[in-house]
Design a protein around this motif. Structure first.
Motif, PDB file in Angstrom:
ATOM      1  N   ASP A 213      -3.372  66.184  35.724  1.00 35.43           N
ATOM      2  CA  ASP A 213      -4.280  65.655  34.719  1.00 35.43           C
ATOM      3  C   ASP A 213      -3.860  66.174  33.357  1.00 35.43           C
ATOM      4  N   ILE A 214      -3.825  65.277  32.383  1.00 37.19           N
ATOM      5  CA  ILE A 214      -3.465  65.615  31.012  1.00 37.19           C
ATOM      6  C   ILE A 214      -4.425  64.904  30.069  1.00 37.19           C
ATOM      7  N   VAL A 215      -4.275  65.180  28.785  1.00 36.23           N
ATOM      8  CA  VAL A 215      -5.032  64.491  27.741  1.00 36.23           C
ATOM      9  C   VAL A 215      -4.038  63.715  26.887  1.00 36.23           C
ATOM     10  N   THR A 216      -4.364  62.456  26.617  1.00 35.26           N
ATOM     11  CA  THR A 216      -3.614  61.663  25.652  1.00 35.26           C
ATOM     12  C   THR A 216      -4.429  61.668  24.366  1.00 35.26           C
TER      13      THR A 216
ATOM     14  N   LEU B  53      -6.922  70.247  11.385  1.00 36.10           N
ATOM     15  CA  LEU B  53      -8.109  70.840  12.009  1.00 36.10           C
ATOM     16  C   LEU B  53      -8.544  70.047  13.235  1.00 36.10           C
ATOM     17  N   LEU B  54      -8.507  68.721  13.142  1.00 40.23           N
ATOM     18  CA  LEU B  54      -8.853  67.884  14.291  1.00 40.23           C
ATOM     19  C   LEU B  54      -7.892  68.123  15.454  1.00 40.23           C
ATOM     20  N   LEU B  55      -6.617  68.199  15.153  1.00 42.01           N
ATOM     21  CA  LEU B  55      -5.615  68.445  16.187  1.00 42.01           C
ATOM     22  C   LEU B  55      -5.797  69.830  16.800  1.00 42.01           C
ATOM     23  N   ASP B  56      -5.981  70.845  15.973  1.00 42.12           N
ATOM     24  CA  ASP B  56      -6.173  72.210  16.476  1.00 42.12           C
ATOM     25  C   ASP B  56      -7.416  72.303  17.358  1.00 42.12           C
ATOM     26  N   ARG B  57      -8.503  71.704  16.928  1.00 38.29           N
ATOM     27  CA  ARG B  57      -9.743  71.750  17.721  1.00 38.29           C
ATOM     28  C   ARG B  57      -9.582  70.999  19.035  1.00 38.29           C
ATOM     29  N   SER B  58      -8.876  69.890  19.007  1.00 39.41           N
ATOM     30  CA  SER B  58      -8.613  69.136  20.239  1.00 39.41           C
ATOM     31  C   SER B  58      -7.804  69.961  21.229  1.00 39.41           C
ATOM     32  N   LYS B  59      -6.829  70.726  20.719  1.00 43.51           N
ATOM     33  CA  LYS B  59      -6.025  71.585  21.606  1.00 43.51           C
ATOM     34  C   LYS B  59      -6.887  72.668  22.246  1.00 43.51           C
TER      35      LYS B  59
ATOM     36  N   LYS C   5      -7.643  72.937  26.305  1.00 35.52           N
ATOM     37  CA  LYS C   5      -7.331  74.173  27.030  1.00 35.52           C
ATOM     38  C   LYS C   5      -8.572  74.707  27.742  1.00 35.52           C
ATOM     39  N   GLU C   6      -9.713  74.706  27.054  1.00 34.00           N
ATOM     40  CA  GLU C   6     -10.965  75.173  27.662  1.00 34.00           C
ATOM     41  C   GLU C   6     -11.332  74.346  28.889  1.00 34.00           C
ATOM     42  N   LEU C   7     -10.992  73.066  28.878  1.00 32.33           N
ATOM     43  CA  LEU C   7     -11.293  72.178  30.002  1.00 32.33           C
ATOM     44  C   LEU C   7     -10.239  72.258  31.105  1.00 32.33           C
TER      45      LEU C   7
END
Length: 66
Positions: free
Chosen positions: A16-19, A37-43, A47-49
């Motif tokens: 499972d990955i995120v696109t 900031l959007l990219l960093d928060r998405s990462k 990771k938390e998930l």
């Protein structure tokens, strides 16, 4: 936008990955670090998930900086 997806590894296992992407920021708000900031928060959230990878969709010149 982030979408749950999967890839099949060379070992035959499904992962499972995120696109993610493309990231869009209104022109009047660009060059203020909002996209980063959007990219960093998405990462962090991915990771938390428990996701091990993110596949980026969008302009390679933009994402290369990150």
């Amino acid at each position: 936008m982030c979408v749950k997806s999967h890839i099949k590894g060379d070992d035959g296992c499904k992962y499972d990955i995120v696109t993610l992407g493309p990231i869009g920021v209104l022109p009047e708000y660009q060059n203020r670090g909002i996209g980063a900031l959007l990219l960093d928060r998405s990462k962090v959230i991915a990771k938390e998930l428990g996701y091990k990878a993110i596949v980026l969709c969008g302009d390679p010149d933009y994402y290369r900086r990150h």
